[in-house]
Design an enzyme around this catalytic site. Structure first.
Site, short mmCIF file in Angstrom:
data_model
loop_
_atom_site.label_atom_id
_atom_site.label_comp_id
_atom_site.label_asym_id
_atom_site.label_seq_id
_atom_site.Cartn_x
_atom_site.Cartn_y
_atom_site.Cartn_z
N ASP A 153 40.02 -19.78 -4.60
CA ASP A 153 39.99 -18.10 -5.22
C ASP A 153 39.03 -18.17 -6.33
O ASP A 153 38.74 -17.05 -6.68
CB ASP A 153 41.41 -18.02 -5.70
CG ASP A 153 42.25 -17.96 -4.59
OD1 ASP A 153 43.21 -18.74 -4.56
OD2 ASP A 153 41.95 -17.04 -3.63
N HIS A 187 45.37 -26.98 -8.33
CA HIS A 187 45.94 -26.93 -6.93
C HIS A 187 46.91 -27.92 -6.95
O HIS A 187 46.90 -28.85 -7.29
CB HIS A 187 44.97 -27.06 -5.87
CG HIS A 187 45.38 -26.64 -4.36
ND1 HIS A 187 46.09 -27.46 -3.53
CD2 HIS A 187 44.95 -25.54 -3.70
CE1 HIS A 187 46.39 -26.56 -2.52
NE2 HIS A 187 45.57 -25.38 -2.68
N HIS A 209 49.33 -17.51 -5.76
CA HIS A 209 48.96 -17.85 -4.43
C HIS A 209 47.74 -16.75 -4.09
O HIS A 209 46.77 -16.98 -4.76
CB HIS A 209 50.20 -17.58 -3.48
CG HIS A 209 49.82 -18.14 -2.19
ND1 HIS A 209 48.84 -18.89 -1.77
CD2 HIS A 209 50.89 -18.14 -1.11
CE1 HIS A 209 49.28 -19.34 -0.41
NE2 HIS A 209 50.26 -18.73 -0.18
C1 SDX Z 1 46.11 -20.89 -3.25
O1 SDX Z 1 49.23 -24.23 -1.52
C2 SDX Z 1 48.13 -23.82 -1.07
O2 SDX Z 1 47.32 -24.55 -0.26
C3 SDX Z 1 47.48 -22.67 -1.60
C4 SDX Z 1 46.17 -22.21 -1.16
C5 SDX Z 1 46.29 -21.88 0.27
O3 SDX Z 1 45.05 -21.91 0.67
O4 SDX Z 1 47.27 -21.54 0.69
O5 SDX Z 1 45.37 -23.25 -1.41
C6 SDX Z 1 45.68 -20.80 -1.90
O6 SDX Z 1 47.19 -20.57 -3.56
C7 SDX Z 1 45.43 -21.45 -4.39
C8 SDX Z 1 45.87 -21.55 -5.88
C9 SDX Z 1 45.61 -20.04 -6.41
N1 SDX Z 1 46.23 -20.00 -7.73
C10 SDX Z 1 45.67 -19.97 -8.86
O7 SDX Z 1 44.44 -20.27 -8.89
C11 SDX Z 1 46.50 -19.59 -10.12
C12 SDX Z 1 46.23 -20.61 -11.24
N2 SDX Z 1 46.88 -21.89 -10.57
C13 SDX Z 1 48.02 -22.37 -11.14
O8 SDX Z 1 48.95 -21.55 -11.18
C14 SDX Z 1 48.41 -23.73 -10.51
O9 SDX Z 1 47.02 -24.56 -10.69
C15 SDX Z 1 48.96 -23.87 -9.26
C16 SDX Z 1 50.09 -22.75 -8.84
C17 SDX Z 1 47.81 -23.34 -8.27
C18 SDX Z 1 49.41 -25.13 -9.02
O10 SDX Z 1 50.50 -25.26 -9.75
P1 SDX Z 1 51.04 -26.62 -10.12
O11 SDX Z 1 51.19 -27.49 -8.95
O12 SDX Z 1 52.75 -26.16 -10.71
O13 SDX Z 1 50.28 -27.07 -11.21
P2 SDX Z 1 50.42 -28.44 -11.62
O14 SDX Z 1 51.73 -29.15 -11.63
O15 SDX Z 1 49.22 -29.42 -11.16
O16 SDX Z 1 50.14 -28.45 -13.32
C19 SDX Z 1 49.95 -29.49 -13.96
C20 SDX Z 1 49.55 -28.94 -15.44
C21 SDX Z 1 50.70 -28.02 -16.05
O17 SDX Z 1 50.57 -28.35 -17.63
P3 SDX Z 1 51.56 -29.11 -18.32
O18 SDX Z 1 52.97 -28.73 -18.01
O19 SDX Z 1 51.18 -30.69 -17.84
O20 SDX Z 1 51.06 -29.13 -19.81
O21 SDX Z 1 48.48 -28.23 -15.42
C22 SDX Z 1 48.74 -26.90 -15.71
C23 SDX Z 1 50.04 -26.73 -15.73
O22 SDX Z 1 50.79 -25.74 -16.69
N3 SDX Z 1 47.92 -26.02 -15.18
C24 SDX Z 1 47.27 -25.11 -15.49
C25 SDX Z 1 46.58 -24.44 -14.38
N4 SDX Z 1 47.08 -25.01 -13.27
C26 SDX Z 1 47.98 -25.83 -13.83
N5 SDX Z 1 47.00 -24.56 -16.73
C27 SDX Z 1 46.15 -23.67 -17.03
N6 SDX Z 1 45.40 -23.04 -15.87
C28 SDX Z 1 45.74 -23.38 -14.46
N7 SDX Z 1 45.24 -22.91 -13.65
#
Ligand code: SDX
Length: 399
Positions: free
Chosen positions: A333, A277, A238
């Site tokens: 971010d 996201h 986050h």
């Molecule tokens: C913020 O909610 C908000 O609005 C948050 C925020 C705010 O203003 O409050 O916008 C701020 O928190 C932005 C996000 C910051 N976090 C990161 O950058 C960390 C990296 N991102 C990931 O951890 C992830 O993308 C999340 C946590 C942001 C979202 O997680 P989800 O919804 O569980 O991801 P998803 O279901 O869309 O994932 C689908 C697939 C999965 O792979 P498979 O199981 O299908 O093989 O995509 C993969 C995930 O493992 N994946 C990633 C990834 N993000 C998703 N793989 C590699 N790197 C990534 N960053």
């Protein structure tokens, strides 16, 4: 089974929480606060005005804006005993831990903020108390952040100035060259930080905002609820992601290491921080604006060398089927940490630069949930998938 009524999943679909504050269209990459598109607010508003809009629902009139900004900028001091608590934190404490501790401590100090002392909640239908504490929390958030920086620098605290803008004052309290006559932070950096604060102020029902509304619904004081929300934001998935992005890019080091890193991401050994996201499915509108702010900061303080690796990494990921198929792209971010690094903030200070502006969004949702929810406690239901009812086994009966 065995007379246990297993809830029908349809029953368990908790209705989406309704709100009037922020709207996100994840497919279109659209974000607006109280009806105003984020691009217009970033270009024409300032952080304190956007905070007012989020919390009170309308852009302030000239008079309202003057009173609001005067009040917030005159509630930036911290109590001496709180400064002692912050000053006694170890010099290498993570600034977010200091931020969480400081707000938890403020919950103890502000008796009118502590309902358990009064045996009733002072906020429900008490606009004066609610507004007074909203102003205090926004005013003091920047001072707590600056104080945590001074702890890290092992330097004395610098008293806030009410004759500066919100971000100018925050930069001033962090790195005023004490004793330097007439010192004022670079206006270009204060303006860039103000735009970043607008972009980070609110984002609908994200993890930390849901925490604020959830904890606040028990009618605890808002300072304790802010401490809980800040703890949620601290996590690397986050608000901690802006710090994790820089550590990731530093680990990659050079452009030629990018292909191997992306292979490690695909084999789940690494996460591409700053990408992806839960709501946006093709672009995070804030990321585009932040990318533009980066160039203005680099003009002021010099180009951050890691930006070239960040650009190459983004370009490579956006062309790769693994990321395209999962709709992964730069989020808010991805670029912000590069700006903070160029501005000279220590790496672990970056999440605080997310938390300070997000205090406005947390308070907007806290106020909304008390006013709209009539003091109802949040109590999500669950789908029980455990063992059916069974009788106790004596020791000798167990396998
Ligand atoms: C913020 O909610 C908000 O609005 C948050 C925020 C705010 O203003 O409050 O916008 C701020 O928190 C932005 C996000 C910051 N976090 C990161 O950058 C960390 C990296 N991102 C990931 O951890 C992830 O993308 C999340 C946590 C942001 C979202 O997680 P989800 O919804 O569980 O991801 P998803 O279901 O869309 O994932 C689908 C697939 C999965 O792979 P498979 O199981 O299908 O093989 O995509 C993969 C995930 O493992 N994946 C990633 C990834 N993000 C998703 N793989 C590699 N790197 C990534 N960053």
């Amino acid at each position: 089974a065995n007379g246990i009524r297993v809830y029908d999943p349809a029953f368990m679909n908790t209705a989406a929480i309704s709100s009037k504050i922020t709207y996100i269209d994840g497919d279109k990459g659209f974000l607006m606060h109280r009806g105003y598109p984020i691009e217009q607010l970033a270009e024409k508003s300032n952080f304190l005005e956007t905070a007012y809009l989020l919390i009170y629902g309308e852009l302030p009139s000239l008079q309202q804006k003057k009173v609001w900004e005067f009040e917030v900028m005159h509630h930036t001091f911290l109590a001496e005993d709180l400064m002692k608590i912050i000053g006694n934190m170890r010099y290498d404490s993570h600034p977010m831990s200091i931020f969480i501790s400081a707000f938890a401590a403020m919950g103890a100090f502000a008796p009118d903020a502590n309902p358990s002392l009064q045996g009733r909640n002072l906020y429900l239908n008490d606009k004066l108390t609610m507004n007074k504490n909203i102003i205090r929390i926004i005013g003091k958030a920047a001072t707590v952040a600056a104080a945590s920086m001074r702890v890290r620098m092992n330097r004395p605290f610098i008293a806030p100035r009410s004759d500066m803008t919100y971000t100018e004052n925050m930069l001033y309290m962090m790195d005023a060259i004490s004793g330097a006559e007439g010192y004022r932070p670079d206006k270009r950096l204060a303006k860039a930080l103000d735009i970043l604060f607008i972009l980070h102020a609110d984002h609908e029902m994200n993890c930390s905002t849901a925490t604020m509304a959830h904890v606040g619904s028990s009618l605890v004081d808002p300072y304790s609820a802010i401490a809980a929300a800040a703890a949620a934001l601290y996590g690397p998935l986050h608000g901690g992601a802006n710090e994790a992005v820089i550590r990731m890019i530093e680990r990659i080091g050079t452009v030629d290491k990018i292909p191997q890193f992306l292979e490690d991401v695909k084999s789940k050994k690494e996460l591409l921080f700053g990408f992806g996201h839960r709501v946006y499915r093709n672009t995070d509108p804030r990321s585009k604006i932040i990318r533009e702010v980066a160039e203005t900061v680099f003009d002021a303080v010099g180009r951050e060398p890691l930006i070239d690796v960040a650009i190459a990494l983004r370009d490579a990921a956006l062309k790769d089927e693994f990321f395209i198929s999962r709709k992964l792209f730069p989020n808010v971010d991805y670029w912000s940490g590069l700006i903070y690094k160029a501005m000279g903030f220590p790496l672990d200070f970056f999440p605080i630069l997310f938390a300070v502006p997000r205090v406005a969004g947390w308070l907007a949702h806290w106020k909304q949930s008390l006013e709209e929810g009539n003091g109802k406690i949040w109590r999500p239901r669950q789908l029980y998938v455990g063992e059916p009812r069974r009788d106790y086994l004596l020791l000798e009966e167990r396998s």
